[in-house]
Design a protein around this motif. Structure first.
Motif, PDB file in Angstrom:
ATOM      1  N   UNK A   1       0.130   1.129  -8.752  1.00  0.00           N
ATOM      2  CA  UNK A   1      -0.225   2.154  -7.067  1.00  0.00           C
ATOM      3  C   UNK A   1       1.726   3.180  -6.892  1.00  0.00           C
ATOM      4  N   UNK A   2       2.672   2.348  -7.994  1.00  0.00           N
ATOM      5  CA  UNK A   2       3.409   2.644  -8.103  1.00  0.00           C
ATOM      6  C   UNK A   2       3.555   4.631  -8.608  1.00  0.00           C
ATOM      7  N   UNK A   3       2.745   4.764  -9.804  1.00  0.00           N
ATOM      8  CA  UNK A   3       2.356   6.234 -10.131  1.00  0.00           C
ATOM      9  C   UNK A   3       1.268   7.288  -9.867  1.00  0.00           C
ATOM     10  N   UNK A   4       1.370   6.671  -8.601  1.00  0.00           N
ATOM     11  CA  UNK A   4       0.010   7.997  -7.119  1.00  0.00           C
ATOM     12  C   UNK A   4       0.577   8.814  -7.305  1.00  0.00           C
TER      13      UNK A   4
ATOM     14  N   UNK B   1       5.939  13.426  -3.861  1.00  0.00           N
ATOM     15  CA  UNK B   1       6.803  12.668  -3.240  1.00  0.00           C
ATOM     16  C   UNK B   1       6.449  11.983  -1.793  1.00  0.00           C
ATOM     17  N   UNK B   2       5.989  12.200  -0.927  1.00  0.00           N
ATOM     18  CA  UNK B   2       5.623  12.174  -0.088  1.00  0.00           C
ATOM     19  C   UNK B   2       4.979  10.326   0.523  1.00  0.00           C
ATOM     20  N   UNK B   3       4.255  10.269  -0.632  1.00  0.00           N
ATOM     21  CA  UNK B   3       3.805   8.856  -0.990  1.00  0.00           C
ATOM     22  C   UNK B   3       4.742   8.252  -1.506  1.00  0.00           C
ATOM     23  N   UNK B   4       5.442   7.068  -0.306  1.00  0.00           N
ATOM     24  CA  UNK B   4       5.894   5.527  -1.147  1.00  0.00           C
ATOM     25  C   UNK B   4       5.511   4.478  -0.806  1.00  0.00           C
ATOM     26  N   UNK B   5       5.363   2.883  -1.444  1.00  0.00           N
ATOM     27  CA  UNK B   5       5.444   2.162  -1.340  1.00  0.00           C
ATOM     28  C   UNK B   5       5.465   0.982  -0.839  1.00  0.00           C
TER      29      UNK B   5
ATOM     30  N   UNK C   1       1.021  -0.896  -0.279  1.00  0.00           N
ATOM     31  CA  UNK C   1      -0.242   0.609   0.192  1.00  0.00           C
ATOM     32  C   UNK C   1       1.035   1.091  -0.240  1.00  0.00           C
ATOM     33  N   UNK C   2       0.586   2.436  -0.137  1.00  0.00           N
ATOM     34  CA  UNK C   2       0.769   3.522  -0.307  1.00  0.00           C
ATOM     35  C   UNK C   2       0.949   4.203   1.166  1.00  0.00           C
ATOM     36  N   UNK C   3       2.461   4.035   1.405  1.00  0.00           N
ATOM     37  CA  UNK C   3       2.298   5.203   2.809  1.00  0.00           C
ATOM     38  C   UNK C   3       2.531   6.371   2.953  1.00  0.00           C
ATOM     39  N   UNK C   4       2.204   7.523   3.394  1.00  0.00           N
ATOM     40  CA  UNK C   4       2.579   9.233   4.108  1.00  0.00           C
ATOM     41  C   UNK C   4       2.961   8.863   5.138  1.00  0.00           C
TER      42      UNK C   4
END
Length: 333
Positions: A309-312, A24-28, A14-17
């Motif tokens: 998901x990686x392109x969020x 760019x704060x969103x990371x898988x 999942x994406x985590x902030x």
């Protein structure tokens, strides 16, 4: 006691902030525990997650209500029920569903939601389209029907009709017998709104476009205006609205100076909208209206663009900065 999960899988992606800020704060993260539902929750295996402008405001830390960090963004998903809580009777494992809000975030392989904020997805729609229903269609229904008090035969202006909420407004208004005038900023958007049956479509980047709208309304202006960008358009809306017209503000990204006297002579009503401010009765009404639209076949979400998901982060940038929205942006999980 919850129904046990048939699969042995316990870890998800999942994406985590972890910090408020830019996209760019969103990371898988790939080693997150799959959550367990409480008695009123359902666990959904997510197929697609919708991206909404509000997701970017929350991520940036500028939204009024901030989640505890770290968190997973996303409220709209289309997926399949994996597990249900002990008090849930509306859903069962294997049901195709959509959500209007999630408890653990939609940008991931699994999510939890309160069963009252999910709906069964009609077989005519794909799981990807399910991810485009929640916030856009419930917001549109609240704007047009609940707050807007739309009446058959009236003229509605959807100011910004080619985005996800705008297109939903057009479909709902047509289903309720309104005459629809829509605006968009690109030819693709104009064509899309036209294809949904709008009687008139106007480029809101053109010169004197408000006069074109007024003429399309027979010179008296629209009875109901749904406004997606009030900080740019509210003064124009006040000028265009018909006598005793209603203006419903769905979106705004800044301040605007308006002439209050414009509201006086025509006795206009200007009302803001916040979907999560809905009462239990209003939620029931919206669920019933959306279910009816799916069954009748007029509720057809338009997917504008699909991301991984990686392109969020790119999806968050696009939904704010791309000129000329055309439908819903979704993440394919």
């Amino acid at each position: 006691m919850s129904v046990s999960r048939s699969a042995s899988r316990t870890i998800m992606k999942a994406i985590r902030v972890a910090q408020f800020g830019g996209p760019e704060m969103m990371k898988v993260e790939a080693n997150l525990a799959i959550p367990k539902p409480s008695e009123k929750q359902i666990l959904i295996k997510v197929s697609a997650a919708g991206v909404n402008p509000v997701d970017t405001y929350i991520r940036a830390g500028t939204y009024a209500k901030k989640p505890d960090l770290p968190y997973t963004p996303g409220s709209d998903v289309g997926g399949v029920v994996e597990e249900v809580g002990s008090a849930v009777t509306k859903f069962k494992k294997g049901d195709r569903v959509f959500t209007v809000r999630t408890d653990t975030g939609g940008y991931g392989e699994y999510t939890l939601t309160d069963s009252g904020l999910a709906g069964l997805l009609d077989d005519k729609l794909s799981l990807e389209q399910g991810a485009a229903i929640g916030v856009p269609y419930f917001t549109a229904y609240r704007a047009v029907v609940t707050h807007g008090k739309a009446k058959t035969g009236e003229t509605i202006l959807v100011h910004g009709a080619s985005g996800a909420v705008g297109l939903a407004c057009v479909q709902i208004a047509k289903a309720h017998g309104l005459r629809v005038v829509g605006t968009a900023g690109t030819q693709e958007g104009l064509d899309l709104v036209t294809s949904l049956g709008a009687e008139a479509v106007v480029n809101h980047r053109g010169d004197n476009y408000t006069q074109t709208i007024t003429a399309a309304c027979g010179g008296s202006g629209p009875n109901l205006i749904i406004e997606m960008l009030a900080n740019v358009n509210l003064e124009k809306d006040l000028q265009m609205a018909a006598q005793k017209g209603r203006i419903i503000i769905v979106g705004s990204r800044g301040t605007v100076e308006v002439t209050p006297r414009l509201t006086m002579g025509k006795e206009l009503t200007v009302q803001g909208l916040m979907l999560m401010g809905s009462t239990a009765e209003e939620w029931d009404q919206m669920h019933a209206g959306i279910k009816k639209g799916m069954a009748a076949g007029w509720l057809k979400p338009h997917i504008g663009h699909t991301y991984t998901l990686e392109q969020a982060p790119q999806a968050h940038d696009d939904i704010i900065n791309t000129k000329g929205a055309t439908g819903k942006l979704i993440l394919k999980i």
